[in-house]
Design an enzyme around this catalytic site. Structure first.
Site, PDB file in Angstrom:
ATOM      1  N   GLU B  55       0.820  -1.219   0.000  1.00 58.25           N
ATOM      2  CA  GLU B  55       0.000   0.000   0.000  1.00 58.25           C
ATOM      3  C   GLU B  55       0.853   1.268   0.000  1.00 58.25           C
ATOM      4  OE1 GLU B  55      -0.491  -2.600   1.947  1.00 58.25           O
ATOM      5  OE2 GLU B  55      -2.576  -3.263   1.736  1.00 58.25           O
ATOM      6  N   PHE B 117     -11.301  -8.229  13.647  1.00 54.56           N
ATOM      7  CA  PHE B 117     -10.194  -8.632  12.782  1.00 54.56           C
ATOM      8  C   PHE B 117      -9.901  -7.531  11.765  1.00 54.56           C
ATOM      9  CE2 PHE B 117      -8.743 -10.724   8.812  1.00 54.56           C
ATOM     10  CZ  PHE B 117      -7.485 -11.099   9.271  1.00 54.56           C
ATOM     11  N   GLN B 118      -8.659  -7.179  11.644  1.00 58.22           N
ATOM     12  CA  GLN B 118      -8.196  -6.117  10.744  1.00 58.22           C
ATOM     13  C   GLN B 118      -8.907  -4.788  10.985  1.00 58.22           C
ATOM     14  OE1 GLN B 118      -8.053  -7.650   6.622  1.00 58.22           O
ATOM     15  NE2 GLN B 118      -5.937  -8.242   7.026  1.00 58.22           N
ATOM     16  N   LYS B 167     -17.493  -1.805   5.581  1.00 58.70           N
ATOM     17  CA  LYS B 167     -17.929  -2.828   4.633  1.00 58.70           C
ATOM     18  C   LYS B 167     -19.451  -2.833   4.448  1.00 58.70           C
ATOM     19  CE  LYS B 167     -16.986  -7.632   3.461  1.00 58.70           C
ATOM     20  NZ  LYS B 167     -16.404  -8.904   3.903  1.00 58.70           N
ATOM     21  N   MET B 474      24.151   9.614   2.810  1.00 54.73           N
ATOM     22  CA  MET B 474      24.004  10.879   3.528  1.00 54.73           C
ATOM     23  C   MET B 474      24.313  10.694   5.013  1.00 54.73           C
ATOM     24  SD  MET B 474      23.550  14.035   2.974  1.00 54.73           S
ATOM     25  CE  MET B 474      22.486  14.656   1.673  1.00 54.73           C
TER      26      MET B 474
END
Lengths: 162, 568
Positions: B55, B117-118, B167, B474
């Protein structure tokens, strides 16, 4: 220096965390925050008291105005607005100091809500200094419980009278 | 308000709203809580979905797409880990003012708050890193939130917005739909009237003997390049740009003094010290440019910005003009007089001559500055360039001159390693006919390296210029200069074979190490518009100069030629 900001916001869930979160995120210290719905159910009014110089308060105002749910921000100058807090105090009394306690309450224009054998429950409203003063006078009796609102404020209509 | 007579699901409505707004491409990754929306997306003929590998890749692609096209970038993730993987990109877009719409799946409304969940409180998590966010509790609320989100993302100072989409709301039917005229096209939204006195503003410029224009990323968002050029030429004022502003004013223009700040050119930074008037056009006096209140110590300071909160935030200014940059400059221009500034311009020219960008190109090893210059020459400066973060980013900013806006994609505010590759992919989707080059380093490249698969899967022509010094360059540079060469955890004692790795994804690749191989390497890299990776081995001790050490001001600038002094 203490500043009182009066803020009108959309009455949405989450607005409170947007506003209060902004203060913590940017490291500004809030003394108190009080929220209530206005006559318009879609709009809430928040009164925030914070400590900071004019630069900090300017930054706070600018950042608040960037939040989509903030409709108006007003910096309330002390002299041109009414500022009030409310405090509820339950404290201990004995037979010997009961009349002293009642005299104090009368003197300060305190409302008595409940008297029992060994306690008083009182209500007081005033500006922050007055509320703090009442608390300090009551303290020696033995405070059992105290609940103090944040400060609310409203500007006088006639600003020229200042 | 208008209503469709037929009730449709929230998921369907979201797809239709995106289509109506003109969204042609979205970058995303499906998962349980966003499946009803994906099921509707399956039927869309107008929206192309790019399936990414992570993502974070999706949101950086959306950023690259947005920055290179001026349109809104859209990315999609599922609930929980999918959504939290967007956090870095949202923060990046907030700091660099990139318009992004993130749509995240959420567990069903009856499960919210139960540690389902999630489940993650992505609304709460993203409050400080979005310009606007909303949890859509009913399908009836969707079109209202959608309109708010797009307007806020694209309007004023652009930024990221997030819509959290449970959902069950994706499945819920609704007839409520606002008739919108939303468009994701650039500069579509009404701009506030410019506030301030343009005449007074111009007078201060007219009185200046040594004016300097300081142009930031806001110039890109405002599409103000033509106006800035007109202003600079009319006032005969040199122009410096921030890292985010590169391309807003032609890097090859005689009045350009390049980038200012920590790794800006010596002549830009010296011009800041010498100017008697500095006009900030859509920049924010960032601490990499203006560390202290004594920034431009001899100058009257003026500032044009669309975000009122930027005025006097870090550096106090004398003149303020609040509004869209393009509009503001148009209002200033009629009052600007072309003064005779020959001695100032001569002074700038001699600064350029005496303090050029410099590096040691002797020896057999390839110097990144030299290689970038050759890529610049060969591409005639016409490529879109994205970078990751570190030394390679600064070299690219210094040695690839940008003449056009929206051709330079870099993570300026947040400094996000891993940004470069997905941003290049997003830019290529938005500009299929242009050459897109990702300049990266062996550290950053491995942070979003999985998106090589997205290049392969989409058969995309993205060029990857990988500078490999087997170090976090760097970090190493700072450790060498400021930590007495204690190279704590900055060396890669293992790096993969990047050539084989690219080839495993079907991307032609080549590695070069010696000067003699440069021409062959450049030819291989740029021979056509297809994908290619070139790994250029560079010396670990090569450093970025000039440099203003952290916590110091323009006065303390170290040039390449000062290195000997510094080391003593």
């Amino acid at each position: 220096m203490k500043h009182t900001l009066s803020i009108l916001v959309n009455n949405h869930p989450g607005v409170m965390s947007h506003v209060s979160g902004l203060f913590t995120r940017r490291g500004y210290n809030i003394d108190s925050i009080a929220v209530g719905v206005t006559d318009n159910a879609d709009v809430s009014s928040m009164t925030i008291v914070l400590n900071g110089d004019d630069f900090i308060v300017g930054q706070v105002k600018n950042q608040l105005l960037k939040l989509p749910d903030v409709l108006k921000v007003q910096d309330m100058a002390y002299a041109s607005s009414v500022q009030r807090e409310l405090v509820l105090i339950s404290f201990s009394i004995t037979e010997t100091n009961r009349s002293e306690a009642l005299t104090i309450c009368n003197g300060f224009d305190v409302k008595i809500l409940e008297i029992t054998e060994d306690s008083l429950l009182i209500e007081f409203s005033g500006n922050s200094r007055q509320v703090t003063n009442v608390i300090s006078v009551i303290k020696p009796f033995g405070i059992r419980e105290i609940s103090r609102t944040g400060q609310i404020a409203i500007a006088y209509r006639n600003q020229n009278a200042v | 308000m208008s209503s469709t007579t037929e009730a449709i699901t929230g998921g369907r409505l979201m797809v239709e709203l995106l289509e109506e707004a003109g969204v042609e491409i979205v970058f995303g990754y499906p998962g349980g809580a966003i499946l009803p929306f994906y099921d509707e997306l399956y039927h869309s003929k107008k929206i192309k979905h790019i399936l990414v590998r992570h993502e974070q890749g999706a949101i950086h692609m959306a950023e690259g797409y947005a920055r290179s096209t001026g349109k809104l970038g859209v990315c999609i993730a599922t609930s929980g880990p999918g959504a939290t993987n967007l956090i870095t990109g949202l923060t990046d877009a907030k700091l660099d003012s990139i318009p992004i719409l993130a749509i995240t799946g959420q567990v069903s409304t009856d499960a919210i708050g139960t540690d389902a969940f999630q489940e993650a409180d992505i609304f709460g998590i993203t409050i400080p890193i979005t310009k606007y966010n909303a949890l859509i509790k009913k399908a009836d609320d969707l079109s209202r939130h959608f309109e708010e989100a797009i307007k806020i993302a694209m309007g004023g100072r652009p930024g990221p917005v997030l819509l959290d989409f449970p959902k069950d709301v994706q499945l819920e039917k609704t007839t409520v739909r606002k008739a919108t005229s939303l468009k994701i096209a650039p500069h579509h939204y009404e701009r506030p009237k410019v506030k301030g006195d343009p005449q007074e503003f111009a007078e201060a410029l007219n009185q200046a003997k040594r004016p300097l224009l300081y142009v930031g990323g806001g110039a890109i968002n405002s599409f103000a390049s033509a106006e800035i050029k007109a202003l600079a030429e009319k006032a005969n004022a040199p122009v410096t740009t921030t890292l985010m502003g590169l391309g807003a004013f032609p890097g090859t223009h005689p009045l350009s003094v390049g980038m200012l700040g920590m790794h800006g050119t010596a002549y830009a930074n010296k011009a800041v010290l010498e100017c008697d008037y500095i006009l900030n056009l859509g920049a924010r006096f960032d601490d990499r440019v203006a560390k202290y209140q004594d920034f431009a110590p001899n100058a009257v300071r003026a500032h044009v910005d669309i975000d009122a909160a930027e005025f006097n935030k870090r550096i106090n200014v004398d003149y303020i003009l609040h509004g869209d940059l393009k509009d503001a400059i148009r209002e200033i221009l009629p009052f600007v007089k072309g003064g005779d500034r020959t001695s100032w311009i001569d002074n700038i020219q001699s600064l350029k001559k005496n303090h050029p960008l410099d590096f040691d190109n002797s020896g057999d090893s390839i110097k990144p500055q030299d290689f970038l210059h050759r890529v610049y020459t060969k591409t005639k400066g016409e490529a879109i360039v994205s970078t990751d973060v570190g030394q390679h980013q600064m070299w690219a900013a210094q040695y690839y001159l940008f003449d056009k806006p929206n051709t330079w994609l870099t993570s300026g505010g947040l400094g996000t390693m891993g940004y470069g590759l997905p941003a290049a992919i997003g830019a290529k989707f938005g500009n299929p006919d242009k050459m897109v080059i990702c300049v990266t380093g062996d550290g950053s490249f491995q942070m979003c390296i999985q998106e090589l698969a997205t290049i392969a899967q989409s058969n995309l022509g993205v060029k990857i210029l990988l500078f490999n010094n087997n170090f976090l360059g760097m970090v190493r540079q700072w450790q060498e200069l400021f930590y007495e060469e204690r190279f704590s955890e900055s060396q890669w004692t293992y790096n993969p074979n990047f050539v084989k790795l690219a080839e495993a994804y079907g991307i032609p690749a080549m590695r070069i190490e010696h000067k003699s191989e440069i021409d062959k390497g450049v030819d291989f890299f740029l021979k056509d518009n297809g994908s290619a990776l070139i790994e250029v081995m560079i010396p670990a001790e090569e450093k970025v100069f000039p440099m203003i050490p952290a916590g110091k001001s323009q006065q303390d600038l170290i040039e390449f030629k000062d290195l000997g002094k510094l080391k003593k």
